[in-house]
Design an enzyme around this catalytic site. Structure first.
Site, PDB file in Angstrom:
ATOM      1  CG  ASN A  72      -2.098  -0.711   1.275  1.00 23.35           C
ATOM      2  OD1 ASN A  72      -2.913  -0.454  -0.091  1.00 23.35           O
ATOM      3  ND2 ASN A  72      -2.416  -1.855   1.387  1.00 23.35           N
ATOM      4  NE  ARG A 126       3.431  -1.889  18.378  1.00 20.73           N
ATOM      5  CZ  ARG A 126       2.973  -2.718  19.934  1.00 20.73           C
ATOM      6  NH1 ARG A 126       3.566  -3.825  19.632  1.00 20.73           N
ATOM      7  NH2 ARG A 126       3.428  -2.340  20.948  1.00 20.73           N
ATOM      8  CB  ILE A 127      -3.724  -2.394  19.699  1.00 18.03           C
ATOM      9  CG1 ILE A 127      -4.109  -4.114  18.722  1.00 18.03           C
ATOM     10  CG2 ILE A 127      -4.662  -2.083  20.345  1.00 18.03           C
ATOM     11  CD1 ILE A 127      -4.606  -5.072  19.704  1.00 18.03           C
ATOM     12  CG  ASN A 140      -6.088   1.428   9.517  1.00 19.66           C
ATOM     13  OD1 ASN A 140      -4.803   0.462   8.575  1.00 19.66           O
ATOM     14  ND2 ASN A 140      -6.779   0.133   9.940  1.00 19.66           N
ATOM     15  CG  HIS A 157     -10.007  -3.717   8.282  1.00 17.40           C
ATOM     16  ND1 HIS A 157      -9.053  -4.334   9.686  1.00 17.40           N
ATOM     17  CD2 HIS A 157     -10.306  -4.229   8.278  1.00 17.40           C
ATOM     18  CE1 HIS A 157      -9.457  -5.555   9.730  1.00 17.40           C
ATOM     19  NE2 HIS A 157     -10.699  -5.816   9.204  1.00 17.40           N
ATOM     20  CB  THR A 190     -11.987   5.608  16.700  1.00 18.72           C
ATOM     21  OG1 THR A 190     -12.314   4.432  16.195  1.00 18.72           O
ATOM     22  CG2 THR A 190     -12.215   7.184  15.402  1.00 18.72           C
ATOM     23  CD  GLU A 192     -15.152   0.168  18.493  1.00 18.18           C
ATOM     24  OE1 GLU A 192     -15.763  -0.736  18.492  1.00 18.18           O
ATOM     25  OE2 GLU A 192     -15.912   1.205  19.020  1.00 18.18           O
ATOM     26  CG  ASP A 201      -8.738  -3.461  12.192  1.00 20.81           C
ATOM     27  OD1 ASP A 201      -8.342  -2.439  11.528  1.00 20.81           O
ATOM     28  OD2 ASP A 201      -9.135  -4.815  12.325  1.00 20.81           O
TER      29      ASP A 201
HETATM   30  C1  GRF Z   1      -3.353  -4.745   3.350  1.00 20.61           C
HETATM   31  O1  GRF Z   1      -4.219  -6.052   2.867  1.00 20.61           O
HETATM   32  C2  GRF Z   1      -3.730  -4.168   4.092  1.00 20.61           C
HETATM   33  O2  GRF Z   1      -5.092  -3.527   4.520  1.00 20.61           O
HETATM   34  C3  GRF Z   1      -3.946  -4.407   6.213  1.00 20.61           C
HETATM   35  O3  GRF Z   1      -2.168  -5.341   5.929  1.00 20.61           O
HETATM   36  C4  GRF Z   1      -1.980  -5.321   4.969  1.00 20.61           C
HETATM   37  C5  GRF Z   1      -1.012  -4.504   4.142  1.00 20.61           C
HETATM   38  O4  GRF Z   1       0.104  -4.996   3.122  1.00 20.61           O
HETATM   39  N1  GRF Z   1      -4.078  -3.148   7.325  1.00 20.61           N
HETATM   40  P1  GRF Z   1       0.730  -4.123   2.487  1.00 20.61           P
HETATM   41  O5  GRF Z   1       2.134  -4.242   3.637  1.00 20.61           O
HETATM   42  O6  GRF Z   1       0.548  -2.861   2.166  1.00 20.61           O
HETATM   43  O7  GRF Z   1       1.353  -4.630   0.965  1.00 20.61           O
END
Ligand code: GRF
Length: 213
Positions: free
Chosen positions: A14, A91-92, A107, A109, A141, A143, A145
């Site tokens: 990402n 990490r939380i 974030n 998800h 936030t 909480e 995800d």
């Molecule tokens: C992705 O699926 C993202 O949604 C999740 O962790 C994964 C990270 O993949 N939070 P990358 O490190 O970006 O390839």
């Protein structure tokens, strides 16, 4: 131009999508730094090759979650980010950390939140037999995800899918929507109203319901 700091723990695909969008001139931000809590995160090499400052802050070196988050916050703030981008940062986060970046931390998800927060989202989607799955970018936030949704993308779940095929289909959409979300932030188009995100400007293509397979 706005400054962003990207936090990773692993592969960093990402993060790579954000760098690629910036390089194509589609993402008007300065990527000030990439920070990992793991020294062996593959994404660190990718970031360094792209000429981006990288830092490692290993959580294992800290006695408590609070101590790590305090040090992480100080490190992030050295780069004066307008936005902190969690991209596979495993990490939380403590409430104080989250509060400090309220309204300026994203974030991504791999599910259509609020369905399937937490881990193993693709496996759980398959086990539930849902027909549509996807990914979400949200403001962070306290909480896990959870938080105001910025953008989502959905993909079909196909009869012969396994976890890897489904994950790959979702990941492709992640790489499309994360740059889009950060671009909106960079353009000052996101407004938090009553805990929900409004996107100003031209009628945005901010949801594409089902992507072609
Ligand atoms: C992705 O699926 C993202 O949604 C999740 O962790 C994964 C990270 O993949 N939070 P990358 O490190 O970006 O390839």
């Amino acid at each position: 131009m706005k400054n962003i700091v990207i936090l990773i723990s692993g592969r960093g695909s990402n993060m790579e999508a954000l760098i690629a969008a910036r390089d194509k001139g589609e993402l008007p931000v300065n990527i000030a730094a990439v920070i990992s809590n793991k020294a062996d995160a593959k994404g660190l090499e990718t970031a360094a090759k792209a000429g981006i400052a990288t830092r490692v802050l290993e959580h294992k070196a800290f006695a408590s979650r609070e101590a790590f988050d305090t040090a992480l916050l100080a490190l992030i703030d050295e780069f004066a980010p307008d936005l902190v981008v969690l991209a596979g940062f495993m990490r939380i986060l403590t409430p104080d950390f989250v509060r400090h970046y309220e309204g300026r931390m994203f974030n991504i998800h791999p599910s259509l939140l609020p369905a399937f927060p937490g881990l193993h989202t693709h496996q759980r989607a398959l086990a539930e037999g849902v027909r549509i799955h996807g990914c979400t970018v949200h403001f962070v936030t306290a909480e896990l995800d959870h938080g105001p949704v910025v953008i989502q993308a959905a993909v079909p779940v196909l009869a012969d899918d396994d976890e890897d095929r489904l994950a790959a289909r979702v990941l492709q959409e992640e790489h499309r929507i994360y740059p889009q979300a950060v671009r909106w932030f960079a353009e000052d188009r996101l407004h938090l109203v009553d805990g929900r995100v409004q996107v100003s400007g031209a009628a945005a293509d901010f949801t594409r319901l089902i992507s072609p397979t």
